[in-house]
Design a protein around this motif. Structure first.
Motif, PDB file in Angstrom:
ATOM      1  N   SER A 280      26.181 -27.500 -38.703  1.00 41.97           N
ATOM      2  CA  SER A 280      25.353 -26.354 -39.051  1.00 41.97           C
ATOM      3  C   SER A 280      24.829 -26.490 -40.487  1.00 41.97           C
ATOM      4  CB  SER A 280      26.190 -25.091 -38.921  1.00 41.97           C
ATOM      5  OG  SER A 280      25.428 -23.979 -39.239  1.00 41.97           O
TER       6      SER A 280
ATOM      7  N   ASP B 148      22.536 -22.424 -35.810  1.00 42.55           N
ATOM      8  CA  ASP B 148      23.640 -22.336 -34.859  1.00 42.55           C
ATOM      9  C   ASP B 148      23.711 -23.682 -34.160  1.00 42.55           C
ATOM     10  OD1 ASP B 148      24.364 -19.826 -35.429  1.00 42.55           O
ATOM     11  OD2 ASP B 148      23.409 -18.878 -33.690  1.00 42.55           O
TER      12      ASP B 148
ATOM     13  N   THR C 170      25.363 -26.188 -31.151  1.00 46.19           N
ATOM     14  CA  THR C 170      26.130 -26.355 -29.909  1.00 46.19           C
ATOM     15  C   THR C 170      26.063 -27.839 -29.533  1.00 46.19           C
ATOM     16  OG1 THR C 170      24.127 -25.775 -28.707  1.00 46.19           O
ATOM     17  CG2 THR C 170      25.774 -24.051 -28.924  1.00 46.19           C
ATOM     18  N   THR C 171      26.963 -28.261 -28.664  1.00 47.40           N
ATOM     19  CA  THR C 171      26.924 -29.660 -28.221  1.00 47.40           C
ATOM     20  C   THR C 171      26.608 -29.702 -26.735  1.00 47.40           C
ATOM     21  OG1 THR C 171      29.297 -29.573 -27.852  1.00 47.40           O
ATOM     22  CG2 THR C 171      28.553 -30.534 -29.915  1.00 47.40           C
ATOM     23  N   LYS C 172      25.947 -30.779 -26.326  1.00 41.11           N
ATOM     24  CA  LYS C 172      25.736 -30.953 -24.885  1.00 41.11           C
ATOM     25  C   LYS C 172      25.793 -32.443 -24.554  1.00 41.11           C
ATOM     26  CE  LYS C 172      20.798 -31.486 -24.482  1.00 41.11           C
ATOM     27  NZ  LYS C 172      19.528 -31.090 -24.007  1.00 41.11           N
TER      28      LYS C 172
ATOM     29  N   ASP D 152      33.285 -33.969 -28.856  1.00 41.97           N
ATOM     30  CA  ASP D 152      31.989 -33.622 -29.464  1.00 41.97           C
ATOM     31  C   ASP D 152      31.295 -34.837 -30.075  1.00 41.97           C
ATOM     32  OD1 ASP D 152      32.081 -31.035 -28.700  1.00 41.97           O
ATOM     33  OD2 ASP D 152      32.790 -30.245 -30.624  1.00 41.97           O
TER      34      ASP D 152
ATOM     35  N   LYS E 198      19.981 -24.485 -33.240  1.00 43.60           N
ATOM     36  CA  LYS E 198      19.146 -23.354 -32.834  1.00 43.60           C
ATOM     37  C   LYS E 198      19.009 -22.374 -33.980  1.00 43.60           C
ATOM     38  CE  LYS E 198      19.479 -23.098 -27.881  1.00 43.60           C
ATOM     39  NZ  LYS E 198      20.068 -22.444 -26.738  1.00 43.60           N
TER      40      LYS E 198
ATOM     41  N   THR F  92      17.351 -31.409 -31.444  1.00 47.78           N
ATOM     42  CA  THR F  92      18.565 -31.966 -30.855  1.00 47.78           C
ATOM     43  C   THR F  92      18.837 -33.298 -31.536  1.00 47.78           C
ATOM     44  OG1 THR F  92      18.029 -30.967 -28.734  1.00 47.78           O
ATOM     45  CG2 THR F  92      19.646 -32.732 -28.694  1.00 47.78           C
TER      46      THR F  92
END
Ligand code: ZN
Length: 187
Positions: free
Chosen positions: A117, A132, A134-136, A165, A173, A183
């Motif tokens: 972040s 914000d 997040t992981t994908k 991760d 985001k 990303t």
């Protein structure tokens, strides 16, 4: 010196401190902008307007500093540096503005956002935000999974990359408008 005049002096000093703080904030932002433009390979002409503005702010700050010294001298000559009079509630207590501290690093180029972040300017709502994160699962996750299937898969260890991760892509985001910023792909 009459009390009224003394109060006026402190009020003026307060206003002056506030104005100074405003100018310093503006100066910090300008300096950041110039640094950003310079880092992006722009030449001096392309940020001459900002440089000009920075000079003007510096001049104004100098004038304000001189005025501040004058006012402080005037106040000191009255023999009372701080007006603390418990009987009059309208008394003004001088509060110095806090010293300027280094501004937190804002990464304006979203392509250079790290995998955690960070502070940046949202390309959609143009607000300065802390992203914000997040992981994908990304291509790296599937590749590590495949390798584990091919070589050493025992008891479902091929799903481990989906829980780590470090093997996944990171999605930044905007916390304000919720738009996708970038990303950071692992591969
Ligand atoms: Zn936004």
């Amino acid at each position: 010196m009459p009390d009224e005049q003394l109060t006026n002096t402190s009020e003026e000093l307060n206003r002056l401190s506030f104005r100074r703080q405003q100018l310093m904030d503006k100066r910090n932002i300008l300096a950041m902008l110039i640094q950003f433009k310079r880092n992006n390979g722009q030449n001096e002409q392309q940020y001459s307007r900002e440089t000009e503005e920075l000079k003007e702010i510096d001049e104004q700050l100098n004038i304000l500093s001189e005025k501040k010294i004058q006012l402080e001298n005037r106040q000191r000559s009255s023999g009372r540096t701080h007006i603390i009079d418990t009987t009059v509630s309208t008394d003004v207590i001088i509060i110095e503005s806090p010293p300027p501290y280094p501004a937190p690093r804002v990464i304006l180029d979203v392509q250079q956002l790290p995998r955690h972040s960070s502070q940046t300017q949202c390309p959609d709502c143009h607000q300065f935000v802390t992203t914000d994160v997040t992981t994908k699962a990304g291509s790296a996750t599937y590749i590590v999974c495949l390798i584990s299937i091919l070589f050493c898969c025992v008891a479902g260890c091929c799903v481990i990359p989906f829980c780590v991760d470090g093997c996944k892509d990171v999605v930044h985001k905007c916390p304000k408008c919720r738009s996708h910023i970038i990303t950071c792909k692992k591969l």
